[in-house]
Motif scaffolding. Structure first.
Motif, PDB file in Angstrom:
ATOM      1  N   THR A  73     -10.175  -5.205  -0.506  1.00  0.00           N
ATOM      2  CA  THR A  73      -9.619  -3.998   0.165  1.00  0.00           C
ATOM      3  C   THR A  73      -9.975  -4.055   1.553  1.00  0.00           C
ATOM      4  O   THR A  73      -9.663  -3.622   2.649  1.00  0.00           O
ATOM      5  CB  THR A  73     -10.592  -2.843  -0.359  1.00  0.00           C
ATOM      6  N   PRO A 101      -5.591  -1.604  -4.629  1.00  0.00           N
ATOM      7  CA  PRO A 101      -6.827  -1.855  -5.472  1.00  0.00           C
ATOM      8  C   PRO A 101      -6.897  -1.148  -6.843  1.00  0.00           C
ATOM      9  O   PRO A 101      -6.906   0.006  -6.982  1.00  0.00           O
ATOM     10  CB  PRO A 101      -7.861  -1.196  -4.792  1.00  0.00           C
ATOM     11  N   HIS A 140       0.712  -1.248   0.076  1.00  0.00           N
ATOM     12  CA  HIS A 140      -0.223  -0.024  -0.158  1.00  0.00           C
ATOM     13  C   HIS A 140       0.708   1.152   0.072  1.00  0.00           C
ATOM     14  O   HIS A 140       0.238   2.152  -0.692  1.00  0.00           O
ATOM     15  CB  HIS A 140      -0.894   0.072   1.148  1.00  0.00           C
ATOM     16  N   LEU A 177      -7.794   4.900   2.010  1.00  0.00           N
ATOM     17  CA  LEU A 177      -8.749   3.987   1.456  1.00  0.00           C
ATOM     18  C   LEU A 177     -10.213   4.715   1.622  1.00  0.00           C
ATOM     19  O   LEU A 177     -11.192   3.970   0.637  1.00  0.00           O
ATOM     20  CB  LEU A 177      -8.728   2.617   1.488  1.00  0.00           C
ATOM     21  N   ALA A 202      -5.690  -6.028  -4.241  1.00  0.00           N
ATOM     22  CA  ALA A 202      -6.134  -5.337  -3.467  1.00  0.00           C
ATOM     23  C   ALA A 202      -6.450  -5.485  -1.797  1.00  0.00           C
ATOM     24  O   ALA A 202      -5.798  -4.622  -1.017  1.00  0.00           O
ATOM     25  CB  ALA A 202      -7.814  -5.225  -3.495  1.00  0.00           C
TER      26      ALA A 202
END
Ligand SMILES: Cc1cc2nc3c(=O)[nH]c(=O)nc-3n(C[C@H](O)[C@H](O)[C@H](O)COP(=O)(O)OP(=O)(O)OC[C@H]3O[C@@H](n4cnc5c(N)ncnc54)[C@H](O)[C@@H]3O)c2cc1C
Length: 387
Positions: free
Chosen positions: A253, A82, A25, A355, A77
């Protein structure tokens, strides 16, 4: 009935997970904040065959189905990456081309989509029509042997990264005089096609655009398929893969957020020796979100299995339900993760608030939760339409 993946699908999942975790991420957010794309990740995923898992082998793909592509979407994800363009290029564009493109179009476009060297994005939404696709105002008229396109599109993702946009327009049916939908492969550098980037409150390396089509001249073979009759089935062909893969991205996610949050709450101590996760006010919301994500994953699996078995109508119901469930579960999981992390939840470093925008958008796009509820009300519950 089995809830297990095949050994090959298991291997795919593990390999994609490993790739995603190598980037993570932090990489995704860094690229987004620098206004850059996840070029390296996309290229590597393409080289490893993950972007073309659902494309037939004769065009350079893996010959798998939407089950395999959903695994790719979910695992990237779940690693904090994602990638929305997975939904647009391999899921929608590659499916539409594989099912309804001419042999020449398949040969020209699918190998590049399979190895990730090319992207094709998808443009249906218009400022005036919104959710009502029957009101599409982008029109294609005959121009000698070719076509002339005029219209406006909005929120179109990834135009700056793509070689072509698959534009949904309307053409006049010479037998009835009525307008019917047709899809056109429009090069992103076509004369008359201009774009402006929209400022979106989403931390994402992928951008949305307004598109202006002003007398865009296209050759005859820009029309997707053998004839105008390919338009409507081609448009529908993209819907199930879109719903299923966007749901998989939401589920991934959700998993990512719950994992981040669980690691934190298991070790954070502010009341003596116990972790904050020992308090049910913290652990129950997380457990509740985990249940919702897992339920959504079940529905994704059902939808993908039915789609890959050629049961399109049943896949449509399951795919819409999966998209709804995963969109809600992802939003819940990320919001809950932010809450249980306290102040850390709002930092960039802990990588969950980054996110919030994406999961919020997942309840609106590519089809809103209300339009799915309309679909279920009409097609499953037999209710009348109010619109
Ligand atoms: C991040 C992002 C990426 C996107 N990428 C693409 C893309 O690549 N290509 C593309 O073509 N489009 C894309 N879109 C557009 C997206 O598909 C639309 O935003 C979505 O379909 C909703 O259309 P709209 O925004 O015009 O909302 P509207 O149609 O104006 O609706 C507004 C609200 O009213 C509700 N509503 C409307 N009609 C009804 C009804 N009959 N019953 C109940 N409620 C109703 C909707 O659910 C929504 O909540 C993207 C959007 C976002 C946010």
């Amino acid at each position: 009935m089995t809830f297990d993946l095949t050994p090959e699908q298991d291997q795919l999942r593990d390999a994609v997970r490993a790739l995603g975790r190598r980037y993570g991420h932090g990489y995704f957010v860094e690229k987004a904040k620098a206004g850059e794309h996840t070029t390296e990740l996309w290229a590597e995923a393409g080289r490893l065959g993950y972007l073309g898992v659902n494309i037939p082998t004769e065009y350079g793909g893996g010959g798998g189905g939407i089950t395999e592509l959903a695994i790719v979407c979910e695992e990237l994800a779940a690693a904090g990456c994602p990638l929305l363009l997975l939904v647009v290029s391999p899921a929608i564009a590659a499916t539409v081309l594989s099912r309804h493109g001419t042999e020449e179009q398949r040969k020209r476009h699918l190998p590049g989509l399979a190895d990730g060297s090319q992207k094709i994005v998808f443009a249906i939404t218009e400022p005036e029509a919104g959710s009502n696709f029957h009101r599409l105002g982008t029109v294609a008229r005959r121009d000698g042997d070719g076509w002339l396109l005029n219209g406006r599109k909005c929120y179109i993702s990834g135009v700056d990264e793509a070689g072509h946009v698959l534009v949904v327009a309307r053409t006049e049916d010479s037998s009835t005089g009525k307008l019917k939908p047709a899809l056109f492969l429009v090069p992103t550098d076509a004369a008359g096609l201009t774009r402006s980037k929209l400022d979106m409150e989403i931390v994402s390396p992928e951008n949305q655009f307004l598109l202006y089509l002003d007398d865009v001249r296209l050759p005859a073979d820009a029309l997707l398929g053998e004839s105008l009759d390919a338009g409507l089935p081609a448009l529908f062909a993209g819907l199930n893969p879109e719903r299923i893969t966007v749901a998989a991205m939401g589920a991934g996610t959700g998993r990512y957020a719950i994992e981040r949050a669980s690691e934190y709450t298991a070790t954070r101590k502010v009341w003596g020796g116990r972790s904050i996760g020992s308090h049910q006010g913290v652990s129950h919301p997380l457990a509740h979100a985990a249940v919702q994500v897992e339920l959504a994953r079940l529905m994704i699996q059902k939808a993908a299995t039915r789609y890959d078995a050629g049961r399109d109508l049943e896949a449509g119901v399951a795919g819409n339900m999966a998209k709804y469930a995963a969109g809600e579960a992802a939003a819940l999981a990320v919001d809950t993760a932010v809450q249980v992390l306290g102040g850390a939840g709002m930092t960039t470093e802990y990588g969950v608030a980054t996110l919030l925008g994406a999961v919020r958008a997942g309840r609106i796009a590519p089809v809103s939760r209300e339009m799915i509820l309309n679909f279920v009300a009409q097609h499953v519950l037999g209710q009348d339409k109010s619109y």
